[in-house]
Every structure is written in structure tokens, then in C-alpha cells.
Design a protein around this motif. Sequence first.
Motif, short mmCIF file in Angstrom:
data_model
loop_
_atom_site.label_atom_id
_atom_site.label_comp_id
_atom_site.label_asym_id
_atom_site.label_seq_id
_atom_site.Cartn_x
_atom_site.Cartn_y
_atom_site.Cartn_z
N GLY A 1 0.81 -1.21 0.00
CA GLY A 1 0.00 0.00 0.00
C GLY A 1 0.84 1.25 0.00
N ARG A 2 1.85 1.28 0.87
CA ARG A 2 2.71 2.46 0.95
C ARG A 2 3.47 2.69 -0.35
N ILE A 3 4.01 1.62 -0.92
CA ILE A 3 4.77 1.77 -2.16
C ILE A 3 3.86 2.16 -3.32
N ALA A 4 2.67 1.55 -3.37
CA ALA A 4 1.72 1.89 -4.44
C ALA A 4 1.31 3.36 -4.36
N ARG A 5 1.11 3.87 -3.13
CA ARG A 5 0.75 5.29 -2.99
C ARG A 5 1.92 6.17 -3.44
N ALA A 6 3.15 5.76 -3.12
CA ALA A 6 4.32 6.54 -3.55
C ALA A 6 4.45 6.52 -5.08
N ILE A 7 4.16 5.37 -5.69
CA ILE A 7 4.20 5.27 -7.15
C ILE A 7 3.18 6.21 -7.79
N ALA A 8 1.97 6.24 -7.23
CA ALA A 8 0.94 7.14 -7.77
C ALA A 8 1.37 8.59 -7.62
N ASP A 9 1.92 8.94 -6.45
CA ASP A 9 2.37 10.32 -6.24
C ASP A 9 3.49 10.67 -7.22
N MET A 10 4.37 9.71 -7.50
CA MET A 10 5.47 9.97 -8.44
C MET A 10 4.93 10.27 -9.84
N MET A 11 3.95 9.48 -10.29
CA MET A 11 3.38 9.71 -11.62
C MET A 11 2.61 11.03 -11.67
N TYR B 1 -0.43 19.01 -2.45
CA TYR B 1 -1.41 18.02 -2.00
C TYR B 1 -0.74 16.66 -1.99
N SER B 2 -1.33 15.73 -1.26
CA SER B 2 -0.78 14.38 -1.18
C SER B 2 -1.88 13.36 -1.45
N MET B 3 -1.76 12.68 -2.59
CA MET B 3 -2.71 11.61 -2.89
C MET B 3 -2.55 10.49 -1.87
N SER B 4 -1.32 10.25 -1.47
CA SER B 4 -1.05 9.19 -0.49
C SER B 4 -1.81 9.43 0.81
N ALA B 5 -1.76 10.66 1.30
CA ALA B 5 -2.45 10.98 2.55
C ALA B 5 -3.96 10.86 2.39
#
Length: 234
Positions: free
Chosen positions: A80-90, A102-106
Amino acid sequence: MTRIVVGAWRDDKSGPIQVVSGPLGKERVQYKAPAAERLDPEMNAFLDWFNGGEDIDLVLRAGLAHLWFVTIHPFDDGHGRIARAIADMMLARSEDSPQRFYSMSAQIRLDRKAYYDILERTQKAPDLDVTPWLDWFLQCLDRAIGGAEETLSNVLFKAEFWKQHEGETFNDRQRDMTNRLLDGFDGKLTSSKYATIEKWSPDTTLRDINDLLRRGILRREAAGGRSTSYLLRE
């Protein structure tokens, strides 16, 4: 509890990876990950796609990348944490900017119940239709941006407040309580709450409050008597 493989793909020695919910004895399998021997080709395909130049909106790619990675489930833990970081990177790539407010992860963490529901439905969909997932992802992104706008507005309001009152004298108690009000005080501020929070006597508290009233920083709410409460003057 079992030992996990750290820094490498999972090996499934403890059995296939499953996402399970519910109490002991009534567990429900929400998702079963691909077998470990499939991880190399699956992750190579994912990384080629992620770093490739496919002609698709990068915001949509962020949603697809999150779903694809968490579906492969390549590690024993931390997807979950890595997937959220991947989405934020893209998403950062989509804006071509080193800064985002803003933070999609948060936001996904805040909406985690709805997140797990839509993730399970999408992963179990027989037709592999990802449209509902992308619809949810975009709505979540909208909430993340809206929340950031509200946070920034509050930060700017607070900065403007202290700029207007630059040079005025506040004791430590007054400054602390004013900041609490600027940050969104929970409930109504009364003299008894002030005294309890700042750990000072009722007499000292009233002097602090009356001084802030006199300077126009606080105002009394309409109700008086024992229920008197105070707000920042707009």
C-alpha cells in the motif's frame, strides 16, 4: 506471524500471499496474489510500461500504476505504501513540477475503507474493467486537492493574522490560545477551558481574555452568563 523476505520479491515459502479480513475463524479472502514464479515477468512488464511513453494522460497512468502494482503484490509487506508513492510519483510527472501542495497518499489513507472496497471489486471483476477504479481514483484526487486548498487557505489566514498584529504584545498563554483558535479550536472557548489548557488561575485567565477583548482580537458570542464563550474577531 511469519518472517518476511526483506529487499527482494516474495518467495511464497509460507504459502501464497492472500489479503484476508475478518476475525479469527471467520476470515474472508479479499485477494490472492499471483504465484511467486510470475513476479519477474510481471514486474518487468509493469516497469517497462511505467517508464515508457504510452500515449495516455499521466493522471490516468497514476491510477493505473497504483492498481497494477498493488495487484502484482511483489513483496511480503508494504504494498500500500509503495503503491501510494508510485501514484504520487506519476502525478508529479503529470505536473512537471518539483513541488506539489497536495498528497494523494495521505488522502487514500483517509479514505482507506472506500479504497479497499473499490480495490477488491476491481481485482475480482470478471471483465477486468478498471473504469470504476479510475473514477474513484479521480474523485479521491479531487478531495486531496480540495483538502490542500483548505489547508493552504488556513495557513495564509494565520500568517496574515500575525502580520496584522506584528509588534503587539502577547504573553505566552495568549499566543498559544490564539494559535489554537487559528488552527480550529475544538468546541467553544470558555474561560474555564482557557484556564485548564494554560494551567493558570481563573483570575489570570479573565485578565488575559479581557485584554484580548479590549484589543479586538476576541469577541463574545451572543449567549452570556455562565455559558459565555469567545471567538476570534473576523
